[in-house]
Design an enzyme around this catalytic site. Structure first.
Site, PDB file in Angstrom:
ATOM      1  N   CYS A 164       3.462   1.553   2.793  1.00 19.69           N
ATOM      2  CA  CYS A 164       4.599   0.640   2.715  1.00 19.69           C
ATOM      3  C   CYS A 164       5.616   1.164   1.711  1.00 19.69           C
ATOM      4  O   CYS A 164       6.819   1.076   1.923  1.00 19.69           O
ATOM      5  CB  CYS A 164       4.129  -0.742   2.295  1.00 19.69           C
ATOM      6  SG  CYS A 164       2.646  -1.279   3.129  1.00 19.69           S
ATOM      7  N   CYS A 194       0.845  -1.178   0.000  1.00 19.65           N
ATOM      8  CA  CYS A 194       0.000   0.000   0.000  1.00 19.65           C
ATOM      9  C   CYS A 194       0.888   1.238   0.000  1.00 19.65           C
ATOM     10  O   CYS A 194       2.112   1.136   0.066  1.00 19.65           O
ATOM     11  CB  CYS A 194      -0.906   0.006   1.224  1.00 19.65           C
ATOM     12  SG  CYS A 194       0.008  -0.059   2.766  1.00 19.65           S
TER      13      CYS A 194
END
Lengths: 76, 364
Positions: free
Chosen positions: A13, A10
């Protein structure tokens, strides 16, 4: 040195991966940055909240985006 | 998640040196003072917003209060800063609250809890535990491997997106505290009951097999105590992050809402979304599921719809299905749940939302 950035991919991250890479470049430490997105592997670290970062197998942060300063302090 | 590496030695030792303790105390006093001044300024501005919006729309722009454009503009000029200011303050205080709660702590609290009590606790913790929606899978694995019952885990996973601080702020700011409270109570109730029902159905066999076989390690990251300064920084970070992300949706949502407010005639929606037609509730749930927006975008529209005669239950059902049954989340959860369990999840939560919709249409 091996730095593992854990997360399914995502935006947070990706943000962590970028911060870690910048920190490595800035501090000049010889380190390999690896992205871990396999949930089985993530769980084997005892990580249940992503993003997370481990340095040489030791979990340093989970569930939040660390600052560049934090990352530099772990790898120096 | 509390550990930020740099301060572990400083805050993990119990006996702090004298001068360090004093420094911290004056630091806290200073922060409280700055905080109080900020809240004061905040309140002073907030209390002037209505008169400002009227002065700006009617005196400066010279629009008539009775015209379509005038009422749409005044709605936009009043609601946008109001909602954004409420968001700033609430996200900050929720951030302080969240600095006390971690996913790891929640997992330990819920481990081995019996159903019922566990469901209620999980639904409440779902509201305050900080985790990003892309962590739903690791979190699910973490709960399962810690021995949190499946139904209790679902109560958590339902309430976490459904009852959120942004939705609460918007409902409070735009529709008043009664509707905000109703949303909170019914949201928690749906999460508790749906999780409990799913627990009774013994669905463990529909969790992907590898999840149960997983050998979870220990991260060795125990909860570190945060200093107050770190808590404030954490809360400020969450304000930057959350408000930075949602403000556009709030503005767009309020603009659409303003258009509906100004141009759609009173009572126009009563025939379509009113409580006279039995199918309006299921219909709004079905159209809500594939809509990928968040509370920030949907609530200003909800406000405007209500103002034009849509029934409260129908609108609440629509909002809840948009927030709680989002298609992308189902795709993420598919990694750990078999399709059968995902369908049951949608079915049970959908029934809960339908019930809320009919209930409000019946009593209001």
């Amino acid at each position: 040195m091996k730095i593992q950035v854990m997360g399914p991919g995502c935006s947070k991250c990706e943000q962590v991966e970028k911060i870690v890479k910048e920190a490595v470049a800035e501090s000049g430490v010889d380190a390999e940055v690896i992205k871990v997105s396999d949930f089985k592997e993530i769980a084997s670290f005892g990580v249940f909240s992503t993003p997370a970062v481990a340095v040489d197998g030791e979990v340093k942060v989970m569930g939040k985006v660390p600052s560049k300063k934090d990352v530099i302090s772990w790898i120096k | 998640m509390i550990d930020d590496g740099t301060n572990t030695t400083k805050c993990s030792c119990k006996k702090e040196p004298e001068d360090y303790g004093k420094g911290v105390q004056s630091g806290i006093a200073k922060m409280i003072l700055i905080g109080a001044v900020c809240v004061g300024i905040w309140y002073a501005i907030y209390s002037q917003l209505l008169s400002f919006s009227e002065w700006f729309s009617y005196s400066i722009l010279g629009l008539s209060a009775d015209s379509h454009l005038g009422s749409a503009v005044q709605f936009f000029v009043y609601d946008t800063p109001k909602v954004l200011m409420l968001l700033l303050i609430v996200v900050f205080f929720v951030g302080i609250l969240r600095s006390f709660v971690t996913v790891d702590w929640t997992r330990r609290v819920l481990a081995g809890k019996k159903e019922s009590v566990g469901n209620v606790l999980a639904a409440l913790l779902g509201v305050v535990t900080p985790f990003c929606s892309c962590s739903a899978v690791p979190l699910f694995i973490g709960f399962m491997t810690a021995g949190v019952p499946l139904g209790v885990t679902f109560s958590f996973l339902i309430s976490a997106p459904m009852v959120n601080e942004i939705a609460l702020v918007l409902l409070y700011g735009l529709l008043g505290w009664k509707i905000a409270a109703l949303y909170f109570v019914t949201g928690i109730s749906v999460a508790v009951v749906a999780g409990w029902v799913m627990g009774q159905m013994k669905l463990e066999k529909y969790v992907e097999d590898w999840v149960m076989e997983i050998r979870a390690g220990e991260s060795g990251l125990s909860d570190q105590k945060m200093t107050w300064q770190q808590r404030f920084e954490y809360a400020l970070d969450s304000v930057k992050d959350i408000v930075g992300r949602v403000w556009k949706y709030v503005v767009i949502g309020i603009a659409v809402g303003a258009g509906i407010h100004g141009y759609v005639p009173e009572g126009y929606l009563a025939s379509i979304m009113g409580n006279s037609s039995w199918w309006s509730v299921p219909f709004s749930v079905v159209i809500g599921i594939p809509m990928y927006t968040n509370a920030a975008g949907v609530i200003p529209i909800v406000e405007a719809l209500l103002g034009k005669g849509a029934a409260l239950g129908t609108v609440l059902a629509f909002m809840m299905s948009v927030i709680a049954l989002s298609f992308p989340e189902m795709v993420i959860l598919r990694k750990v749940l078999k399709p059968r369990l995902i369908s049951i999840f949608i079915g049970v939560v959908g029934c809960g939302i339908l019930f809320v919709g009919y209930l409000f249409n019946a009593i209001i």
